[in-house]
Design an enzyme around this catalytic site. Structure first.
Site, PDB file in Angstrom:
ATOM      1  N   HIS A 176       1.121  -1.272   0.292  1.00  0.00           N
ATOM      2  CA  HIS A 176       0.388  -0.377   0.559  1.00  0.00           C
ATOM      3  C   HIS A 176       1.159   1.150  -0.067  1.00  0.00           C
ATOM      4  O   HIS A 176       1.861   1.443   0.395  1.00  0.00           O
ATOM      5  CB  HIS A 176      -1.515   0.115   1.338  1.00  0.00           C
ATOM      6  CG  HIS A 176      -1.814   1.739   0.886  1.00  0.00           C
ATOM      7  ND1 HIS A 176      -3.037   1.737   0.097  1.00  0.00           N
ATOM      8  CD2 HIS A 176      -1.516   2.684   2.186  1.00  0.00           C
ATOM      9  CE1 HIS A 176      -2.964   2.613   0.876  1.00  0.00           C
ATOM     10  NE2 HIS A 176      -3.379   3.520   1.460  1.00  0.00           N
TER      11      HIS A 176
ATOM     12  N   ASP B 132     -15.886   3.484   6.723  1.00  0.00           N
ATOM     13  CA  ASP B 132     -14.182   3.796   5.585  1.00  0.00           C
ATOM     14  C   ASP B 132     -14.905   4.584   5.252  1.00  0.00           C
ATOM     15  O   ASP B 132     -14.468   5.880   5.247  1.00  0.00           O
ATOM     16  CB  ASP B 132     -12.926   2.669   5.832  1.00  0.00           C
ATOM     17  CG  ASP B 132     -12.279   3.699   5.318  1.00  0.00           C
ATOM     18  OD1 ASP B 132     -11.500   4.922   5.944  1.00  0.00           O
ATOM     19  OD2 ASP B 132     -12.245   3.762   3.882  1.00  0.00           O
TER      20      ASP B 132
ATOM     21  N   ARG C  31     -13.995  12.869   7.129  1.00  0.00           N
ATOM     22  CA  ARG C  31     -13.054  13.559   7.238  1.00  0.00           C
ATOM     23  C   ARG C  31     -12.600  14.528   6.206  1.00  0.00           C
ATOM     24  O   ARG C  31     -11.994  16.273   6.413  1.00  0.00           O
ATOM     25  CB  ARG C  31     -11.828  12.474   7.486  1.00  0.00           C
ATOM     26  CG  ARG C  31     -12.735  11.493   8.732  1.00  0.00           C
ATOM     27  CD  ARG C  31     -10.780  10.368   8.720  1.00  0.00           C
ATOM     28  NE  ARG C  31     -10.012  10.568   8.699  1.00  0.00           N
ATOM     29  CZ  ARG C  31      -9.129   9.312   7.817  1.00  0.00           C
ATOM     30  NH1 ARG C  31      -9.322   8.759   7.372  1.00  0.00           N
ATOM     31  NH2 ARG C  31      -7.684  10.108   7.238  1.00  0.00           N
TER      32      ARG C  31
ATOM     33  N   SER D 258      -7.658   3.370   8.287  1.00  0.00           N
ATOM     34  CA  SER D 258      -8.529   3.652   7.398  1.00  0.00           C
ATOM     35  C   SER D 258      -8.238   2.955   5.777  1.00  0.00           C
ATOM     36  O   SER D 258      -8.568   2.037   5.101  1.00  0.00           O
ATOM     37  CB  SER D 258      -8.674   4.977   6.716  1.00  0.00           C
ATOM     38  OG  SER D 258      -8.972   5.245   5.632  1.00  0.00           O
TER      39      SER D 258
ATOM     40  N   LYS E 270      -9.408  -1.723   4.730  1.00  0.00           N
ATOM     41  CA  LYS E 270      -9.383  -2.354   4.248  1.00  0.00           C
ATOM     42  C   LYS E 270      -7.707  -3.075   3.125  1.00  0.00           C
ATOM     43  O   LYS E 270      -8.845  -4.557   2.658  1.00  0.00           O
ATOM     44  CB  LYS E 270      -9.043  -1.144   2.763  1.00  0.00           C
ATOM     45  CG  LYS E 270     -10.600  -0.061   3.286  1.00  0.00           C
ATOM     46  CD  LYS E 270     -10.054   1.370   1.925  1.00  0.00           C
ATOM     47  CE  LYS E 270      -8.971   2.458   3.043  1.00  0.00           C
ATOM     48  NZ  LYS E 270      -9.673   3.620   2.307  1.00  0.00           N
TER      49      LYS E 270
END
Ligand code: URA
Length: 457
Positions: free
Chosen positions: A105, A184, A191, A206, A210
């Site tokens: 990620h 999320d 947010r 967050s 995922k």
């Protein structure tokens, strides 16, 4: 950018109201966080459930997000929050996929096309890559938008198709489904409009909710710092990386994080189809040095963590072989075909969308490239239509910037600093002006922080 507080004891300077402790009521849970207390797992679960089923109003969710932003969370709270977010929707059971599974990620940057060629390189080493990615928002690009510039490429596979493809070819590149971490989706949207994005526990939950729901065995983070990144300083990036690694590991998913600089754009292209072209060049062994340095740094950690290599040196050699043998290129072709795309782009990149206008921006003097401001280039690409300011905006796959010079390079007067790809004259003019400000030629070569700064975990 100011980051949110870290958790501490009940702070000073806040008006405290006495409230009965009744964890079932949103206002009582909000008050406890407002007053600096650590929330219990039940209170956190109530908040996340409230975001998922609508039993908390948006103003209560927003108040809670701001309380977390100001008061922070302990590591235990962050882990409980991440777990609750992850289980707010479905989690993938990939036990039928026999290979080890590894994913990465990136916290997002400018010109970051690494996932596109890294995923097939890893899959060609025999480690499955169950990759669920996002779209670009604001200045940073998204893997899904880049993939969708390949004609026909589908990113909206069902979970069943996702699992079946992973079993068959060991690689699947899709977008977040509606069922994955729905809390999320709701909280991230709030947010975005309540100034509560830049908060380590909120970012950590967050991202991990995922990534852990997608069913990977191990995870490697590319946590970026610098002008073109979420985290402006290396110290903030390190804090985020440490939190990500510790929460993921405590939840049973081994994780490492690589801190990488995002000062100038990664590679020489910014824009969806243009970045696919550059990624294909990486698979042909002609990738820019900086892009390949980040690719190898992240991919080596993935192979080591997945147990497919005993050391980073062994991992490096396996990864290089996927390029020289053509195995990574063939794997990319396989995944494009499996997802309905036109795999001929690998040998004929001109089949990708092309902009109507292509104009070089030329240096007005000779010298050295002193600066290429990643944020300035990203905003120029956004003006051209390569990204989106709001989630519902459409991107133009063809536009962007290519042939970018790199900081430190010598340049002659009149030589191109980059080529601007546009589909609209007004946008072309604006982008040229923005790029002329972002790219600085001076008497001395500029310096950049070391690209791969450290590995955490
Ligand atoms: N990426 C995410 O998915 N969530 C954040 O909060 C920040 C970056």
């Amino acid at each position: 950018m100011a980051l949110c507080n870290v958790a501490g004891p009940a702070g000073m300077g806040f008006i405290r109201r006495r409230m009965s402790r009744s964890p079932g009521f949103p206002q009582h849970i909000i008050a406890r966080k407002r007053d600096g207390h650590a929330l219990t797992p039940e209170e956190i679960a109530s908040f996340v459930r409230g975001a998922t089923d609508g039993s908390w109003a948006d103003y209560q969710l927003s108040a809670m997000l701001m309380a977390i932003f100001l008061r922070g969370m302990t590591p235990e709270e962050t882990a409980a929050y991440t777990g609750a977010m992850m289980h707010s929707g479905v989690t993938a059971d990939l036990s039928s996929v026999k290979q080890r599974k590894a994913d990465k990620h990136s916290t997002g940057g400018v010109g970051d096309k690494v996932s596109l060629h890294l995923a097939p390189m890893i899959a060609a080493c025999g480690v499955a890559v169950p990759m669920i990615s996002g779209r670009g928002l604001g200045h940073s690009g998204g893997t899904l938008d880049k993939l969708e510039s390949i004609a026909g490429f589908r990113v909206d596979l069902s979970f069943e198709e996702y699992r079946a493809q992973l079993e068959r070819i060991g690689l699947c590149l899709i977008g977040q489904t509606r069922e994955l971490a729905p809390a999320d989706r709701k909280l991230y949207a709030l947010r975005d409009v309540t100034a509560t994005v830049e908060c380590i526990p909120l970012i950590c939950a967050s991202i991990l909710s995922k990534k852990l729901a997608e069913g990977t065995d191990v995870l490697v983070g590319d946590v970026k710092f610098g002008r073109g990144a979420f985290m402006k300083t290396k110290a903030d990036a390190r804090r985020l990386a440490q939190e990500l690694v510790s929460v993921a590991t405590s939840m049973g998913t081994p994780m490492r994080a690589v801190l990488t600089a995002m000062h100038e754009p990664l590679g020489r292209t910014v824009g969806n189809a243009l970045e696919v072209v550059e990624s294909i060049a990486c698979l042909h062994g002609r990738g820019p040095a900086d892009t390949m340095a980040v690719t190898y740094a992240v991919a080596e950690q993935m192979l080591v963590l997945a147990g497919a290599a005993g050391s980073t040196a062994e991992a490096r050699s396996k990864l290089e072989q996927t390029i020289t043998s053509g195995a990574a290129r063939r794997k990319f072709s396989e995944v494009i075909e499996a997802q309905g795309g036109d795999a001929r782009v690998i040998d004929e990149p001109a089949r990708l969308p092309q902009a109507r206008l292509k104009e070089p921006l030329r240096a007005t003097r000779a010298g050295f490239v002193g600066d290429v401001d990643a944020m300035g280039v990203a905003l120029a690409a956004l003006r051209l239509g390569a990204g989106r300011s709001r989630a519902e905006d459409r991107v133009d796959p063809a536009v962007g910037v290519s042939d970018l010079v790199k900081i430190g390079e010598r340049i002659e007067a009149g030589a191109p600093l980059c080529v601007v790809h546009a589909n609209n004259e007004a946008a072309l003019g604006d982008a040229r002006e923005m790029l002329a400000r972002a790219i600085v030629v001076g008497d001395a070569p500029g310096t950049v922080p070391s690209l791969v700064a450290e590995v955490i975990g």
